[in-house]
Scaffold this motif. Structure first.
Motif, PDB file in Angstrom:
ATOM      1  N   LEU A 157       0.793  -1.231   0.000  1.00  0.00           N
ATOM      2  CA  LEU A 157       0.000   0.000   0.000  1.00  0.00           C
ATOM      3  C   LEU A 157       0.823   1.278   0.000  1.00  0.00           C
ATOM      4  O   LEU A 157       0.291   2.359  -0.268  1.00  0.00           O
ATOM      5  CB  LEU A 157      -0.930   0.019   1.217  1.00  0.00           C
ATOM      6  CG  LEU A 157      -1.973  -1.087   1.300  1.00  0.00           C
ATOM      7  CD1 LEU A 157      -2.835  -0.899   2.541  1.00  0.00           C
ATOM      8  CD2 LEU A 157      -2.842  -1.126   0.049  1.00  0.00           C
ATOM      9  N   PHE A 158       2.116   1.180   0.310  1.00  0.00           N
ATOM     10  CA  PHE A 158       2.966   2.374   0.372  1.00  0.00           C
ATOM     11  C   PHE A 158       4.214   2.193  -0.491  1.00  0.00           C
ATOM     12  O   PHE A 158       5.341   2.396  -0.022  1.00  0.00           O
ATOM     13  CB  PHE A 158       3.349   2.674   1.822  1.00  0.00           C
ATOM     14  CG  PHE A 158       2.182   3.067   2.686  1.00  0.00           C
ATOM     15  CD1 PHE A 158       1.819   4.390   2.841  1.00  0.00           C
ATOM     16  CD2 PHE A 158       1.430   2.099   3.335  1.00  0.00           C
ATOM     17  CE1 PHE A 158       0.732   4.751   3.619  1.00  0.00           C
ATOM     18  CE2 PHE A 158       0.342   2.439   4.124  1.00  0.00           C
ATOM     19  CZ  PHE A 158      -0.010   3.771   4.259  1.00  0.00           C
ATOM     20  N   PRO A 159       4.041   1.823  -1.765  1.00  0.00           N
ATOM     21  CA  PRO A 159       5.208   1.625  -2.633  1.00  0.00           C
ATOM     22  C   PRO A 159       5.965   2.920  -2.910  1.00  0.00           C
ATOM     23  O   PRO A 159       7.098   2.882  -3.378  1.00  0.00           O
ATOM     24  CB  PRO A 159       4.591   1.056  -3.912  1.00  0.00           C
ATOM     25  CG  PRO A 159       3.203   1.598  -3.921  1.00  0.00           C
ATOM     26  CD  PRO A 159       2.773   1.607  -2.477  1.00  0.00           C
ATOM     27  N   GLY A 164      12.189   2.302   5.867  1.00  0.00           N
ATOM     28  CA  GLY A 164      12.944   2.853   6.984  1.00  0.00           C
ATOM     29  C   GLY A 164      13.733   1.766   7.691  1.00  0.00           C
ATOM     30  O   GLY A 164      13.843   0.638   7.209  1.00  0.00           O
ATOM     31  N   PRO A 165      14.279   2.079   8.857  1.00  0.00           N
ATOM     32  CA  PRO A 165      15.104   1.098   9.588  1.00  0.00           C
ATOM     33  C   PRO A 165      14.317  -0.110  10.053  1.00  0.00           C
ATOM     34  O   PRO A 165      14.881  -1.187  10.238  1.00  0.00           O
ATOM     35  CB  PRO A 165      15.646   1.907  10.768  1.00  0.00           C
ATOM     36  CG  PRO A 165      14.714   3.073  10.911  1.00  0.00           C
ATOM     37  CD  PRO A 165      14.235   3.383   9.547  1.00  0.00           C
ATOM     38  N   ALA A 166      13.013   0.027  10.267  1.00  0.00           N
ATOM     39  CA  ALA A 166      12.155  -1.082  10.681  1.00  0.00           C
ATOM     40  C   ALA A 166      10.752  -0.807  10.156  1.00  0.00           C
ATOM     41  O   ALA A 166      10.322   0.343  10.074  1.00  0.00           O
ATOM     42  CB  ALA A 166      12.154  -1.241  12.198  1.00  0.00           C
ATOM     43  N   LEU A 171       5.773   2.542   9.086  1.00  0.00           N
ATOM     44  CA  LEU A 171       4.339   2.622   8.822  1.00  0.00           C
ATOM     45  C   LEU A 171       3.686   3.690   9.692  1.00  0.00           C
ATOM     46  O   LEU A 171       2.816   4.444   9.219  1.00  0.00           O
ATOM     47  CB  LEU A 171       3.685   1.263   9.062  1.00  0.00           C
ATOM     48  CG  LEU A 171       2.183   1.164   8.765  1.00  0.00           C
ATOM     49  CD1 LEU A 171       1.882   1.546   7.320  1.00  0.00           C
ATOM     50  CD2 LEU A 171       1.669  -0.240   9.067  1.00  0.00           C
ATOM     51  N   LEU A 172       4.091   3.785  10.946  1.00  0.00           N
ATOM     52  CA  LEU A 172       3.554   4.835  11.814  1.00  0.00           C
ATOM     53  C   LEU A 172       3.915   6.214  11.271  1.00  0.00           C
ATOM     54  O   LEU A 172       3.083   7.129  11.246  1.00  0.00           O
ATOM     55  CB  LEU A 172       4.076   4.662  13.234  1.00  0.00           C
ATOM     56  CG  LEU A 172       3.567   3.446  14.015  1.00  0.00           C
ATOM     57  CD1 LEU A 172       4.234   3.387  15.384  1.00  0.00           C
ATOM     58  CD2 LEU A 172       2.048   3.489  14.162  1.00  0.00           C
ATOM     59  N   ARG A 177       1.683   9.107  12.356  1.00  0.00           N
ATOM     60  CA  ARG A 177       1.558   8.692  13.751  1.00  0.00           C
ATOM     61  C   ARG A 177       2.887   8.635  14.497  1.00  0.00           C
ATOM     62  O   ARG A 177       2.914   8.231  15.664  1.00  0.00           O
ATOM     63  CB  ARG A 177       0.898   7.312  13.821  1.00  0.00           C
ATOM     64  CG  ARG A 177      -0.574   7.305  13.455  1.00  0.00           C
ATOM     65  CD  ARG A 177      -1.103   5.886  13.342  1.00  0.00           C
ATOM     66  NE  ARG A 177      -2.555   5.836  13.291  1.00  0.00           N
ATOM     67  CZ  ARG A 177      -3.274   5.991  12.192  1.00  0.00           C
ATOM     68  NH1 ARG A 177      -2.662   6.238  11.038  1.00  0.00           N
ATOM     69  NH2 ARG A 177      -4.594   5.922  12.241  1.00  0.00           N
ATOM     70  N   GLY A 178       3.955   8.989  13.845  1.00  0.00           N
ATOM     71  CA  GLY A 178       5.250   8.904  14.505  1.00  0.00           C
ATOM     72  C   GLY A 178       6.296   9.670  13.731  1.00  0.00           C
ATOM     73  O   GLY A 178       6.018  10.269  12.679  1.00  0.00           O
TER      74      GLY A 178
END
Length: 365
Positions: A157-159, A164-166, A171-172, A177-178
């Motif tokens: 969903l986020f191609p 990121g590192p994890a 996703l957050l 959200r982060g």
């Protein structure tokens, strides 16, 4: 390759239920859910409402709009009852995903007005994981979902988001959200289902990063290929897609597509762009077919459909194709698709960038 299925939906819902059952005795109505404007009770209901909506879209094969139905809770439903509703609607989505044939798509507005069974599974999982996080944050409890589920949601969903590192912190961050070190906060976002385009006897099916990774390593990318696998050019293009994804410059609509034949659901080739449009609004196209599918007009149908889709966009003014001088068959394909030989000046500029003996073909609106 690992695909998104009803099993993953079930796992996400089981995780959500396990987290929420630790706080059944709390007041969900009186506590805000993370950064949302909703309280925890409203957020939990939203999860169930989305799960049943996605199940309805996919099972009902909705094509132009949302199926006009929803759910309500019986008066007096407590927190435990609401968790049971989440489990039930999650089971319905899992069943819809498991029973939907490959290639079936149903309406969803973002961004290309449809999603396949993997897309609906991923959207359901995203709703479950992210809103479980919101509720847990509001109630002050720990929440850490399975990393593989977060990673699958990102790749499906986020191609357009650089890994990121994890997966879970990424996703957050991608959903506002982060925070991630070195990246600006996200204030607005949409997920991105893959693009599909009709092309005569074919469907051009957008290849996601996870499928491209599998193709690069010699797998089938989740497709059933005529002749056992794609031609070398498709695998090379898949590797370039993965590199673009990993560096954060991948634009899914200008990626690569599998040519899926209507008559039997088999992939017969690959087609796509060499990248997003340049500053002169030019975009380059490339394609290949498995040997058993050549000489049947498939390439012409695919090139024509993808080119016309591109030229209908405001950010594309010219589609180009560079073809080896001795590849007469490919030159005929682009000619039948409406391309013309470039001018001497255009071709000379192309040769300055590539010393090979290439011929440049162009198509404009």
């Amino acid at each position: 390759m690992r695909t998104m299925s009803g099993d993953q939906v079930q796992r996400a819902v089981e995780h959500c239920a396990a987290v929420l059952r630790t706080v059944l005795d709390r007041d969900w109505r009186g506590v805000g859910a993370g950064r949302l404007e909703w309280d925890c009770r409203r957020t939990a209901f939203h999860v169930a409402d989305d799960l049943i909506a996605y199940a309805g879209q996919l099972a009902g094969r909705a094509q132009d709009a949302y199926v006009p139905f929803g759910i309500t809770l019986d008066e007096g439903t407590d927190n435990a009852g609401l968790v049971h509703v989440i489990e039930t609607t999650g089971a319905l989505l899992a069943a819809a995903v498991r029973t939907a044939p490959p290639g079936v798509r149903a309406f969803h507005p973002y961004p290309f007005r449809s999603a396949d069974r993997e897309g609906f599974a991923a959207m359901g999982i995203a709703e479950v994981l992210l809103h479980t996080h919101d509720i847990a944050q509001g109630l002050g409890i720990a929440h850490e979902p399975p990393e593989d589920l977060a990673e699958s949601v990102l790749t499906l969903l986020f191609p357009h988001v650089r890994p990121g590192p994890a997966p879970w912190p990424t996703l957050l961050w991608a959903t506002g959200r982060g925070d991630l070190p070195g990246r600006a906060p996200v204030t607005g976002w949409r997920w991105c289902n893959n693009l599909v385009l009709p092309a005569g006897r074919l469907t051009l099916t957008g290849i996601r990063p996870a499928a491209a990774h599998d193709l690069r390593l010699g797998g089938d990318g989740g497709f059933e290929w005529l002749g056992g696998g794609p031609y070398d050019g498709t695998r090379e293009a898949a590797g370039l897609l993965v590199e673009a994804y990993e560096t954060g410059v991948h634009r899914p609509e200008f990626g690569i597509f599998a040519l899926v034949r209507h008559e039997d659901g088999r992939a017969v080739g690959g087609i796509g762009f060499h990248g997003a449009p340049d500053e002169e609004r030019r975009v380059e196209i490339g394609y290949d077919l498995v040997e058993g599918a050549r000489g049947r007009g498939y390439a012409t149908e695919a090139v024509r459909a993808l080119t016309e889709w591109a030229l209908a966009r405001e950010d594309v003014g010219t589609v180009i194709a560079t073809i080896e001088a001795d590849n007469v068959a490919s030159q005929r394909v682009v000619s039948r698709a409406g391309f013309v030989r470039a001018t001497v000046e255009e071709e000379r500029a192309a040769r300055e960038e590539d010393a090979g003996d290439l011929r440049l073909y162009v198509r404009r609106p």
